[in-house]
Scaffold this motif. Structure first.
Motif, PDB file in Angstrom:
ATOM      1  N   SER A  57       0.765  -0.829  -0.190  1.00 11.85           N
ATOM      2  CA  SER A  57      -0.131  -0.604  -0.243  1.00 11.85           C
ATOM      3  C   SER A  57       1.351   1.826   0.181  1.00 11.85           C
ATOM      4  O   SER A  57       0.595   1.998  -0.164  1.00 11.85           O
ATOM      5  CB  SER A  57      -1.301   0.183   1.094  1.00 11.85           C
ATOM      6  N   GLY A  58       1.778   0.795   0.835  1.00  9.89           N
ATOM      7  CA  GLY A  58       2.904   2.127   0.724  1.00  9.89           C
ATOM      8  C   GLY A  58       3.594   2.800  -0.847  1.00  9.89           C
ATOM      9  O   GLY A  58       3.246   1.953  -1.706  1.00  9.89           O
ATOM     10  N   ALA A 102       7.538   1.854   0.369  1.00 13.12           N
ATOM     11  CA  ALA A 102       7.264   0.889   0.870  1.00 13.12           C
ATOM     12  C   ALA A 102       8.854  -0.326   0.209  1.00 13.12           C
ATOM     13  O   ALA A 102       8.887  -1.292   0.848  1.00 13.12           O
ATOM     14  CB  ALA A 102       5.778   0.059   0.448  1.00 13.12           C
ATOM     15  N   HIS A 199      -0.999  -5.300   1.320  1.00 14.98           N
ATOM     16  CA  HIS A 199      -0.581  -5.502   2.318  1.00 14.98           C
ATOM     17  C   HIS A 199       0.567  -4.280   2.952  1.00 14.98           C
ATOM     18  O   HIS A 199       0.949  -3.228   2.072  1.00 14.98           O
ATOM     19  CB  HIS A 199       1.015  -6.469   2.347  1.00 14.98           C
ATOM     20  N   THR A 200       1.535  -3.612   4.204  1.00 15.50           N
ATOM     21  CA  THR A 200       1.413  -2.930   4.549  1.00 15.50           C
ATOM     22  C   THR A 200       3.236  -3.517   4.975  1.00 15.50           C
ATOM     23  O   THR A 200       3.539  -4.259   4.964  1.00 15.50           O
ATOM     24  CB  THR A 200       0.634  -2.340   5.988  1.00 15.50           C
TER      25      THR A 200
END
Length: 417
Positions: A57-58, A102, A199-200
């Protein structure tokens, strides 16, 4: 779906790479180790990295490096307000250091100057960036792509921090970890729909902490066994690992093992501590020992020294067997092929092998053929057979005729010699 499943699907859905490639890419993310994808133009290096970025998601930081790339492009321009107060600080928004990133993709890694690459060293090793009077933590996973590997002495510290994945893949003749085949087959067999949720970075941090914990425990429990296994790898490749690279190798091996166990839902069992350590170290070595595709297979110097080269440099090309149906066929092929390799009876074996066969790739082919007959035995017997076969392959890689080891293997397989 889990992060591991989504990462695998993202890479494999568009890029049908080899088992070792996909596992290594995900493993590098989990162990938080910079990874370099090496391969010719158009082989899919940048595309693979972009597929990974889509899972998170970043932000995704992408930069195509060139000889004109400056540190300011990567790390930000100076903050003039701070500079007026006597503090040299950079504006980090939308840079490599931006905390919202990310994944970072740095393409054509060796086109930039060595000064630019060396400015990345502390980030790669310690995950931090000095900015003014503070150290800024860097959680971004940094990945690189390149068409070649630099031979500039100034780049050696940079290269020493990288794991290597070759695109397209190379044969893995030089290394055969105890459990690698089973791990990688499980990973390759996964086929799931694409991820619907992002995802994070925190999930990656949890994986990193888990791998770090496992590494600490492994080093504590097997501190005397690890150097012995590492020495085996050093002998195979004719290199010497730095302490840093040895630790990175162990972490990568643990990460790949974790990936396979998570996908399979099983915990891998080993007969001995030596087998466990060898599996982890050999697996990690796939990404840290080679410097070229040929290193995974056989070096040019070794090829020229081999009996194969002297005997077959003018020989007609013949097909190499790909599969055996039973133990008898395995026995006949191996004996004739090994006689050929070690100049005992060249003529009788030429119908089975071709001029491209050498001590190095024979080890890979041999292990593949042994696996063809494994389903004929119980699971407990399979472990014993693989152990005996691995000792045969190790002798092959050293250029030695595995006479004693073959006798043990045939006895294990129930073949009367």
């Amino acid at each position: 779906m889990t992060l591991t499943e989504d990462l695998f699907t993202a890479i494999n859905s568009k890029f049908h790479g080899s088992r070792y490639q996909i596992a290594g890419i995900i493993g590098a993310l989990y162990a938080d180790k910079p990874v370099l994808l090496l391969g010719p133009p158009g082989s899919g290096k940048t595309y693979i990295l972009s597929q990974i970025a889509n899972v998170f998601s970043g932000n995704v930081y992408y930069r195509l490096l060139s000889q004109f790339t400056t540190p300011e492009e990567l790390f930000g321009v100076p903050d003039l307000n701070a500079y007026e107060k006597g503090i040299f600080r950079r504006i980090l928004d939308f840079t490599l250091i931006d905390s919202r990133n990310a994944v970072a993709l740095l393409d054509e890694a060796f086109r930039a100057s060595s000064a630019v690459r060396n400015s990345l060293l502390d980030i790669m090793a310690n995950h931090r960036f000095p900015n003014g009077r503070e150290m800024v933590p860097v959680k971004t996973r940094i990945t690189f792509a390149s068409n070649f590997l630099s031979d500039d002495p100034e780049d050696q510290a940079f290269i020493d921090r990288l794991s290597f994945i070759f695109v397209p893949s190379a044969p893995l003749g030089r290394i055969e970890p105890v459990n690698m085949y089973r791990q990688m087959v499980l990973i390759k067999s996964v086929a799931r729909p694409p991820a619907t949720e992002k995802h994070t970075l925190e999930e990656l941090e949890e994986k990193r902490a888990l791998i770090e914990e496992k590494k600490t425990e492994l080093v504590r429990k097997y501190s005397s066994t690890i150097p012995v296994i590492v020495a085996e790898v050093e002998q195979m490749f004719g290199i010497k690992f730095s302490n840093r690279r040895m630790i990175h190798m162990i972490e990568m091996g643990l990460a790949v093992k974790h990936i396979a166990e998570e996908i399979s839902g099983k915990t891998f069992r080993y007969k001995s501590a030596e087998d466990l350590v060898r599996d982890i170290v050999y697996t990690g070595a796939l990404y840290y020992a080679p410097r070229s595709q040929e290193d995974l297979f056989e070096t040019e110097a070794e090829r020229k020294r081999s009996r194969y080269h002297r005997l077959t440099k003018t020989a007609p090309k013949m097909p190499i067997i790909e599969k055996v149906k039973d133990v008898t066929e395995l026995f006949e092929f191996v004996n004739r092929a090994f006689d050929y390799l070690f100049a005992k009876n060249v003529t009788s074996a030429r119908e089975f092998v071709g001029p491209q066969l050498s001590e190095g790739n024979m080890a890979e082919l041999f292990m593949s053929l042994v696996r063809d007959v494994l389903p004929l035995y119980t699971e407990e017997k399979q472990h014993e057979i693989l152990g005996a076969a691995r000792r045969v392959a190790s002798k092959l890689l050293l250029g030695q005729y595995p006479e004693k080891e073959l006798r043990v293997l045939w006895k294990t397989l129930g073949v009367s010699v």
